[in-house]
Scaffold this active site. Structure first.
Site, PDB file in Angstrom:
ATOM      1  N   SER A 204     -31.432 -75.583  83.823  1.00  0.00           N
ATOM      2  CA  SER A 204     -30.862 -76.930  83.878  1.00  0.00           C
ATOM      3  C   SER A 204     -30.465 -77.185  85.314  1.00  0.00           C
ATOM      4  O   SER A 204     -30.174 -76.243  86.055  1.00  0.00           O
ATOM      5  CB  SER A 204     -29.609 -77.020  82.999  1.00  0.00           C
ATOM      6  N   TYR A 219     -21.604 -73.602  80.138  1.00  0.00           N
ATOM      7  CA  TYR A 219     -22.993 -74.069  80.218  1.00  0.00           C
ATOM      8  C   TYR A 219     -23.515 -73.905  81.649  1.00  0.00           C
ATOM      9  O   TYR A 219     -24.596 -73.354  81.874  1.00  0.00           O
ATOM     10  CB  TYR A 219     -23.062 -75.541  79.784  1.00  0.00           C
ATOM     11  N   LYS A 223     -26.523 -71.408  82.909  1.00  0.00           N
ATOM     12  CA  LYS A 223     -27.764 -71.931  83.492  1.00  0.00           C
ATOM     13  C   LYS A 223     -28.002 -71.373  84.897  1.00  0.00           C
ATOM     14  O   LYS A 223     -29.145 -71.191  85.319  1.00  0.00           O
ATOM     15  CB  LYS A 223     -27.739 -73.462  83.494  1.00  0.00           C
TER      16      LYS A 223
HETATM   17  N1  LIG Z   1     -31.336 -82.538  77.191  1.00  0.00           N
HETATM   18  C1  LIG Z   1     -30.980 -82.353  78.438  1.00  0.00           C
HETATM   19  O1  LIG Z   1     -30.498 -83.275  79.119  1.00  0.00           O
HETATM   20  C2  LIG Z   1     -31.162 -81.018  79.076  1.00  0.00           C
HETATM   21  C3  LIG Z   1     -30.930 -80.920  80.450  1.00  0.00           C
HETATM   22  C4  LIG Z   1     -31.074 -79.708  81.059  1.00  0.00           C
HETATM   23  C5  LIG Z   1     -31.459 -78.592  80.339  1.00  0.00           C
HETATM   24  N2  LIG Z   1     -31.662 -78.708  79.011  1.00  0.00           N
HETATM   25  C6  LIG Z   1     -32.050 -77.490  78.300  1.00  0.00           C
HETATM   26  O2  LIG Z   1     -33.247 -77.692  77.586  1.00  0.00           O
HETATM   27  C7  LIG Z   1     -33.275 -76.794  76.471  1.00  0.00           C
HETATM   28  C8  LIG Z   1     -33.609 -77.579  75.222  1.00  0.00           C
HETATM   29  O3  LIG Z   1     -32.524 -78.447  74.955  1.00  0.00           O
HETATM   30  P1  LIG Z   1     -32.662 -79.859  74.242  1.00  0.00           P
HETATM   31  O4  LIG Z   1     -32.062 -80.853  75.133  1.00  0.00           O
HETATM   32  O5  LIG Z   1     -34.039 -80.048  73.767  1.00  0.00           O
HETATM   33  O6  LIG Z   1     -31.630 -79.654  73.045  1.00  0.00           O
HETATM   34  P2  LIG Z   1     -31.862 -79.514  71.482  1.00  0.00           P
HETATM   35  O7  LIG Z   1     -30.502 -79.281  70.923  1.00  0.00           O
HETATM   36  O8  LIG Z   1     -32.647 -80.661  70.976  1.00  0.00           O
HETATM   37  O9  LIG Z   1     -32.757 -78.218  71.351  1.00  0.00           O
HETATM   38  C9  LIG Z   1     -32.251 -76.913  71.471  1.00  0.00           C
HETATM   39  C10 LIG Z   1     -32.811 -76.089  70.337  1.00  0.00           C
HETATM   40  O10 LIG Z   1     -32.379 -74.742  70.465  1.00  0.00           O
HETATM   41  C11 LIG Z   1     -32.141 -74.249  69.165  1.00  0.00           C
HETATM   42  N3  LIG Z   1     -31.253 -73.093  69.178  1.00  0.00           N
HETATM   43  C12 LIG Z   1     -29.934 -73.056  69.480  1.00  0.00           C
HETATM   44  N4  LIG Z   1     -29.447 -71.825  69.316  1.00  0.00           N
HETATM   45  C13 LIG Z   1     -30.487 -71.046  68.907  1.00  0.00           C
HETATM   46  C14 LIG Z   1     -30.607 -69.673  68.543  1.00  0.00           C
HETATM   47  N5  LIG Z   1     -29.559 -68.855  68.585  1.00  0.00           N
HETATM   48  N6  LIG Z   1     -31.814 -69.216  68.178  1.00  0.00           N
HETATM   49  C15 LIG Z   1     -32.886 -70.035  68.125  1.00  0.00           C
HETATM   50  N7  LIG Z   1     -32.829 -71.355  68.440  1.00  0.00           N
HETATM   51  C16 LIG Z   1     -31.640 -71.856  68.810  1.00  0.00           C
HETATM   52  C17 LIG Z   1     -31.491 -75.441  68.449  1.00  0.00           C
HETATM   53  O11 LIG Z   1     -31.516 -75.289  67.052  1.00  0.00           O
HETATM   54  C18 LIG Z   1     -32.312 -76.597  68.960  1.00  0.00           C
HETATM   55  O12 LIG Z   1     -33.409 -76.909  68.135  1.00  0.00           O
HETATM   56  C19 LIG Z   1     -31.900 -76.112  76.436  1.00  0.00           C
HETATM   57  O13 LIG Z   1     -31.989 -74.855  77.043  1.00  0.00           O
HETATM   58  C20 LIG Z   1     -31.045 -77.028  77.259  1.00  0.00           C
HETATM   59  O14 LIG Z   1     -29.945 -76.379  77.842  1.00  0.00           O
HETATM   60  C21 LIG Z   1     -31.534 -79.889  78.343  1.00  0.00           C
END
Ligand SMILES: NC(=O)c1ccc[n+]([C@@H]2O[C@H](COP(=O)([O-])OP(=O)(O)OC[C@H]3O[C@@H](n4cnc5c(N)ncnc54)[C@H](O)[C@@H]3O)[C@@H](O)[C@H]2O)c1
Length: 315
Positions: A204, A219, A223
């Site tokens: 992130s 968080y 990251k």
């Molecule tokens: N959305 C944003 O703005 C953003 C920004 C930067 C980074 N990210 C990163 O992108 C990645 C995906 O996030 P997203 O935004 O799609 O969120 P999201 O919540 O839609 O997806 C995350 C997924 O991870 C799964 N998960 C959580 N704990 C788990 C576990 N113990 N075992 C297996 N699966 C598990 C959840 O069930 C979920 O489906 C994450 O690492 C997040 O930190 C997201």
């Protein structure tokens, strides 16, 4: 042990002619009939069929990919793009049965002639996630070419001096431990099967900068750890031709950020105002970078973090 003229020793290691040990085994620079090489061949023989090669360089045909956190959000989008490129894709996530969106994606991918399969598993359990990923490889003659570690959680907002131990550990467990255990299982398979695979860790921008006004210390810490995990794994696995890179997304509306955006709708405009592009991102805007890192279009890229944040971090 004696040293030959070319620096090769009798035990197979390499030393430089000045006697200093080189840190890595040297391998030849690849030669490929693309770009100028293709043009030079074509100019010599006008009957040679000329076609764009760049699309082929992105192909994942015959390859097996695993995406953690693939039940929705960015993970599901990664599943779809990898399948579009021809990979046989497996998504791993927590629920026993996948989401409705996942079902829609499965049907779409099937119509494209690829496959998308769901496997419930928990990335925080090293043995469980290792068994799940190895099980997938075993179903595919031991193959695993691409691993995208996208499972992640945000944790709640709270002042750092009050942040509770239990949530701190949970966030670190998923975002740091879970990413590591998934990548580790992939690395074991790739090394054993001598597959020059691609491991993509989803970090992130919060691993590099602190989100203005957001009190998400665990968080951010988790990251940052992903970035150093990327470099550490890349350093160790480069000798096997295994590449490890991270993608650092900026603000994107998913289930993860909806917690904030739904509770405080004014936050979207605030986040947008922090990005030179004047908006937050869409899930599909991560497709290209994932395709590039997963494929042979990025064979000289390892240990890198690719920031995809609408320019958030440039000022
Ligand atoms: N959305 C944003 O703005 C953003 C920004 C930067 C980074 N990210 C990163 O992108 C990645 C995906 O996030 P997203 O935004 O799609 O969120 P999201 O919540 O839609 O997806 C995350 C997924 O991870 C799964 N998960 C959580 N704990 C788990 C576990 N113990 N075992 C297996 N699966 C598990 C959840 O069930 C979920 O489906 C994450 O690492 C997040 O930190 C997201």
């Amino acid at each position: 042990m004696s040293v030959h003229k070319n620096g090769e020793t009798t035990n197979g290691t390499k030393v430089s002619t000045t006697g200093v040990r080189l840190p890595v085994k040297l391998v030849p620079v690849p030669v490929k009939d693309v770009g100028l090489n293709a043009a030079q061949k074509a100019v010599l023989d006008p009957t040679v069929e000329v076609k764009p090669e760049i699309f082929g360089e992105f192909s994942l045909k015959g390859k097996v990919a695993v995406v953690t956190g693939g039940n929705g959000g960015l993970g599901l989008e990664f599943c779809i793009v990898l399948a579009e490129l021809g990979a046989k894709v497996y998504a791993i996530d927590l629920p026993e049965t996948p989401s409705e969106d996942f079902g829609i994606a499965v049907k779409y991918v099937a119509r494209l002639g690829s496959s998308l399969t769901y496997r419930p598993s928990d990335v925080t359990d090293q043995q469980v996630i290792s068994a799940t990923i190895k099980g997938i490889a075993n179903e595919n003659d031991g193959r695993l070419d691409v691993l995208v570690a996208a499972a992640g959680i945000l944790g709640h907002e709270q002042d750092c001096e009050e942040y509770p131990d239990v949530v701190f550990k949970k966030v670190m467990n998923v975002n740091c431990g879970g990413v590591f255990y998934s990548a580790q299982a992939a690395a074991q398979i790739m090394k054993e099967k001598e597959i020059q695979g691609s491991i993509i860790l989803i970090g992130s921008m919060s691993g590099t900068v602190v989100n203005r006004e957001m009190r998400w210390l665990p968080y951010n810490v988790s990251k940052s750890a992903v970035l150093q995990m990327t470099r550490s794994m890349a350093a160790e696995l480069g000798q096997f031709g295994i590449r490890v890179n991270s993608i650092s997304p900026g603000h994107i509306r998913t289930k993860l950020t909806a917690v904030v955006l739904d509770a405080q709708p004014e936050m979207e405009a605030f986040w947008a105002s922090l990005n030179p592009l004047g908006r937050i991102g869409a899930v599909h805007e991560l497709r290209g970078v994932a395709a590039w890192l997963a494929s042979d279009a990025s064979t000289f890229c390892t240990g890198s973090d690719i920031m995809v944040s609408g320019g958030h971090t440039i000022w």
